[in-house]
Design a protein around this motif. Structure first.
Motif, short mmCIF file in Angstrom:
data_model
loop_
_atom_site.label_atom_id
_atom_site.label_comp_id
_atom_site.label_asym_id
_atom_site.label_seq_id
_atom_site.Cartn_x
_atom_site.Cartn_y
_atom_site.Cartn_z
N VAL A 145 0.97 -1.06 0.67
CA VAL A 145 0.02 -0.18 -0.30
C VAL A 145 0.71 1.43 0.04
CG1 VAL A 145 -2.34 -0.73 0.94
CG2 VAL A 145 -0.10 -0.05 2.60
N LEU A 146 2.18 1.04 0.04
CA LEU A 146 2.98 2.49 -0.28
C LEU A 146 2.69 3.21 -1.12
CD1 LEU A 146 6.45 1.01 0.18
CD2 LEU A 146 4.96 2.62 2.07
N PRO A 147 2.01 3.10 -2.27
CA PRO A 147 1.79 4.23 -2.99
C PRO A 147 0.90 5.64 -2.45
CG PRO A 147 1.99 2.33 -4.39
CD PRO A 147 1.79 1.85 -3.56
N ALA A 148 -0.11 4.10 -1.65
CA ALA A 148 -1.05 5.36 -1.44
C ALA A 148 -0.94 6.35 -0.27
CB ALA A 148 -2.79 4.80 -0.68
N LEU A 149 0.33 5.26 0.49
CA LEU A 149 1.09 6.05 1.76
C LEU A 149 1.05 7.55 1.33
CD1 LEU A 149 1.99 3.18 3.85
CD2 LEU A 149 -0.20 4.82 4.46
N ALA A 150 2.64 7.03 0.25
CA ALA A 150 2.86 8.20 -0.27
C ALA A 150 1.95 9.59 -0.60
CB ALA A 150 3.89 7.51 -1.40
N ALA A 151 0.70 9.11 -1.54
CA ALA A 151 0.07 9.95 -2.17
C ALA A 151 -1.08 11.13 -0.80
CB ALA A 151 -1.31 8.93 -2.80
N PHE A 152 -0.59 10.14 0.18
CA PHE A 152 -1.83 10.88 1.63
C PHE A 152 -0.13 11.70 2.06
CE2 PHE A 152 -1.53 11.33 6.29
CZ PHE A 152 -2.73 11.84 6.18
N ALA A 153 0.68 11.47 1.64
CA ALA A 153 1.82 12.39 2.43
C ALA A 153 2.07 13.63 1.45
CB ALA A 153 3.29 11.26 2.80
N VAL A 154 1.55 13.84 0.21
CA VAL A 154 2.04 14.30 -0.90
C VAL A 154 0.25 15.53 -0.54
CG1 VAL A 154 1.38 14.56 -2.90
CG2 VAL A 154 3.38 12.74 -2.45
N GLY A 155 -0.54 15.15 -0.30
CA GLY A 155 -1.80 15.66 0.04
C GLY A 155 -1.49 16.58 0.91
N TRP A 156 -0.78 15.56 2.27
CA TRP A 156 -0.70 16.48 3.12
C TRP A 156 -0.11 17.81 3.29
CZ3 TRP A 156 3.09 17.27 7.28
CH2 TRP A 156 2.77 17.54 8.08
N ILE A 157 1.67 17.72 2.48
CA ILE A 157 2.65 18.43 2.48
C ILE A 157 1.97 19.33 1.28
CG2 ILE A 157 4.84 18.67 1.39
CD1 ILE A 157 5.40 17.12 4.11
N VAL A 158 1.88 19.12 0.17
CA VAL A 158 0.56 20.15 -0.02
C VAL A 158 -0.51 21.32 0.61
CG1 VAL A 158 -0.35 20.95 -2.56
CG2 VAL A 158 0.87 18.92 -2.90
N ALA A 159 -0.81 20.76 1.29
CA ALA A 159 -1.64 22.01 1.97
C ALA A 159 -1.09 22.75 2.87
CB ALA A 159 -2.31 21.12 2.71
N MET A 160 0.53 21.32 3.53
CA MET A 160 0.99 22.70 4.22
C MET A 160 1.83 23.34 3.81
SD MET A 160 4.58 21.32 7.09
CE MET A 160 4.74 21.14 4.85
N LEU A 161 1.70 23.00 2.58
CA LEU A 161 2.91 24.65 1.92
C LEU A 161 2.52 25.63 1.12
CD1 LEU A 161 5.70 22.22 -0.17
CD2 LEU A 161 5.59 23.90 1.73
N THR A 162 0.52 25.10 1.03
CA THR A 162 0.06 26.51 0.83
C THR A 162 -1.01 26.95 1.31
OG1 THR A 162 -1.28 24.86 -0.26
CG2 THR A 162 -0.31 25.22 -1.62
#
Length: 183
Positions: A145-162
């Motif tokens: 399930v690593l692709p889904a975990l990485a996608a969660f992290a991408v969404g989390w980081i992008v929300a933090m950066l914006t």
């Protein structure tokens, strides 16, 4: 609409006794958060580019581990599993975004003072070493399930950066209003 602690409100309202004598430095932003000038935006852009590069590497590693896992699956199962991962990844990006935005909104309701922010960050650094060691072993178990975990992290980081303004900035502005002499 601006709150009494946002950057526009602090710029538009006179401070009464002039600027404070000591502006607290925030981790990652230094004292540039006070004026929000070129230095501030360069730091934010550099931080965003750095974190996006780290996330690109993490996504590459997640896909490499996932590819190793899927290579042992039969071809019929592999197709179904790939589609399931694609759907789960799309959902995980949105979920990561929402989790981070809710956390940021909660922090904005009660923003940390500069000392509280510094203490929280040092606590996170102390915990991160142990979590990194444990995480290495869990990566092998999470490979399916690593692709889904990485996608969660991408969404989390992008929300933090914006975000327009970090909770630490709001807390520091509020602290400066309460302590005009910088003490």
């Amino acid at each position: 609409m601006t709150t009494s602690t946002s950057s526009e409100a602090s710029r538009s309202q006179p401070s009464g006794f002039g600027s404070p004598t000591q502006i607290p430095a925030l981790q990652g932003l230094g004292t540039s958060w006070y004026e929000r000038g070129t230095r501030y935006w360069l730091r934010r852009v550099f931080m965003a580019l750095f974190l996006l590069a780290v996330m690109a590497f993490c996504c590459f590693m997640a896909l490499a581990f996932y590819d190793g896992f899927r290579s042992v699956l039969p071809s019929a199962v592999r197709t179904v599993w790939d589609w399931a991962q694609a759907v789960a990844s799309c959902v995980a990006v949105v979920w990561g975004w929402l989790v981070q935005r809710r956390a940021l909104n909660k922090q904005l309701l009660d923003p940390p003072t500069p000392n509280e922010f510094r203490n929280r960050k040092s606590g996170e650094v102390r915990r991160s070493t142990g979590l990194a060691i444990v995480g290495r072993g869990l990566v092998v178990l999470a490979a399916p399930v690593l692709p889904a975990l990485a996608a969660f992290a991408v969404g989390w980081i992008v929300a933090m950066l914006t975000v327009r303004e970090y909770p630490s900035e709001v807390g520091a502005r509020r602290w400066l209003q309460e302590h005009p002499s910088g003490t």
